[in-house]
Scaffold this active site. Structure first.
Site, short mmCIF file in Angstrom:
data_model
loop_
_atom_site.label_atom_id
_atom_site.label_comp_id
_atom_site.label_asym_id
_atom_site.label_seq_id
_atom_site.Cartn_x
_atom_site.Cartn_y
_atom_site.Cartn_z
N ASP A 40 0.81 -1.21 0.00
CA ASP A 40 0.00 0.00 0.00
C ASP A 40 0.85 1.27 0.00
OD1 ASP A 40 -1.94 1.87 0.20
OD2 ASP A 40 -2.80 1.14 2.07
N ASP B 68 -1.90 5.41 -5.59
CA ASP B 68 -2.17 4.59 -4.41
C ASP B 68 -2.39 3.13 -4.79
OD1 ASP B 68 -2.98 3.45 -2.07
OD2 ASP B 68 -4.73 4.71 -1.77
#
Ligand SMILES: *[C@@H]1O[C@H](CO)[C@@H](O)[C@H](O)[C@H]1NC(C)=O
Ligand SMILES: *[C@@H]1O[C@H](CO)[C@@H](O)[C@H](O)[C@H]1NC(C)=O
Length: 416
Positions: free
Chosen positions: A78, A270
């Site tokens: 992430d 992201d």
């Protein structure tokens, strides 16, 4: 059906401070490697294979070994998260792993006056043991616990004494999922530019340069790297990274489709978000451009109840079997940052083929999730090497097949 996550770990906009570490402990590992990093006093880059996909899994994961003796844990990668945490065997509420697979914390708590504790925004604690607690909030859930330190074996091939670093991470013992779907990995790997992220911590001990990259394969799998070695010396398109933001973001961009231009303010990168999100007005504009372009092409939009995969899906004359079936109907978007820096978004980077054989739009209305910024998720990064270069303050990409560098010939093979 329905076990893919609509949206991954989109970070809430936490206000964090950037701590500049001005001196580094001199713990450079001797190495047999001749890679470029060594000349600058860093260890060789770390390359880790990934498994997972955008659909149906909804995330990409890797394995890391923690503790002594080392035990393997899976982490969802992430780039939108600061803190790494793992499901922890400490009276856990909401852990999805069986007890024997949980991380067993030792006594290495992090006190709340530790500099890294301040970085995660801990307001202080009444805890008599004065340990540092954390609570991270995502769009689809939240996790709290306390910080610990332990050994991460990041270069398993280097044996037990070298290739490992003591890192600070979260022992997560209160895990909430707003969607009701349990976390499938043991934890989340925080790769943001915050000083608590794993790449920043490795940089602080001069283990690797603070450069990370990933190649997420459209077919499944790929690799993640930390360090500068796998970055190609040419053929990479670079754009400046916004300095002030905690997250990885570019400056303004234009989204082109079929001769029309949609203006965007900054764009976030992201990898923890499965899909790409735009605020309502931009999302609406994209949807109408696509719909207009499909007129006369014999595709019909199916009601959500009929497919259930994503909010907008189209059915063809026959069920779609592969991305090449879809390519005939959908055009490529171009995200243009400067005159020379464009990111091509062909149909396979914004559509998934559902189990019903429909083409479903992997661009979502961010407003529904409280996301009022432009966010490029994993789907739009497929089959490219994405590079987040914190040393030079830039984000780059180049096309790639996403086979881990170890399976290649020079120069990649020397890097593990
Ligand atoms: C984290 O904080 C939020 C906001 O205060 C709260 O709603 C949530 O329940 C907390 N999460 C956990 C797992 O304690
Ligand atoms: C996006 O979501 C918001 C909030 O649910 C809604 O009001 C808006 O109409 C949606 N926009 C589009 C273009 O569907």
């Amino acid at each position: 059906m329905g076990d893919n996550k609509i949206i991954g770990k989109v970070p809430f906009m936490m206000v964090l401070f950037f701590l500049v570490l001005s001196c580094f402990p001199a713990t450079v590992q001797p190495s047999i490697n001749t890679a470029v990093q060594l000349m600058a006093g860093f260890g060789p880059s770390i390359v880790l294979p990934l498994t997972g996909n955008v659909y149906p899994r909804g995330y990409f994961e890797l394995s890391l070994r923690i503790g002594n003796p080392p035990k393997s844990f899976t982490f969802e990668i992430d780039t939108g998260s600061d803190l790494t945490w793992v499901q922890c065997d400490a009276d856990c509420e909401g852990c999805s792993l069986p007890k024997h697979e949980l991380y067993k914390p030792g006594k290495a708590y992090v006190p709340f006056d530790d500099p890294l504790c301040a970085e995660i925004g801990n307001p202080g604690s009444d805890d008599p043991k004065k340990i540092c607690s954390f609570n991270v909030t995502y769009v689809d859930g939240s996790t709290s616990g306390y910080l610990v330190r332990d050994i991460f074996t990041l270069r398993p091939d280097k044996g037990s004494t070298s290739g490992s670093s003591t890192l600070t991470f979260g022992c997560g013992n209160k895990i909430q999922s707003y969607t009701g779907e349990p976390l499938e990995t043991a934890g989340i790997l925080g790769l943001s530019k915050s000083v608590v992220s794993i790449p920043s911590q490795l940089r602080a001990v001069r283990e690797t340069q603070n450069v990370i990259g990933h190649c997420l394969s459209g077919k499944s799998g790929g690799f993640l790297f930390i360090g500068n070695d796998p970055v190609p010396s040419s053929g990479v398109t670079w754009v400046p990274m916004l300095k002030k933001k905690q997250y990885y973001a570019s400056g303004p961009a234009d989204l082109f489709f079929d001769g029309t231009d949609i203006k965007l303010s900054h764009v976030l990168f992201d990898s923890g978000s499965t899909y790409t999100l735009f605020p309502s007005t931009i999302y609406g504009a994209i949807l109408s451009l696509l719909s207009k372009d499909l007129i006369g092409k014999k595709l019909v939009q199916v009601p959500f109840e009929q497919d259930g995969t994503l909010p907008v899906c189209w059915r063809g004359i026959e069920p779609f079997k592969s991305q090449s079936d879809v390519k005939r109907y959908f055009k490529t978007f171009t995200l243009r940052f400067t005159k020379d820096a464009g990111l091509q978004l062909p149909p396979e980077t914004y559509l998934v083929i559902s189990e019903h054989g429909n083409a479903c739009l992997g661009i979502l209305n961010g407003t529904v999730y409280g996301v009022e910024y432009n966010l490029l998720g994993a789907i739009s990064m497929l089959d490219k090497m994405l590079i987040y270069d914190n040393e030079k303050g830039r984000i780059g990409w180049t096309s790639g097949d996403c086979f881990p560098p170890i399976s290649r010939t020079e120069p990649f093979s020397a890097m593990l």
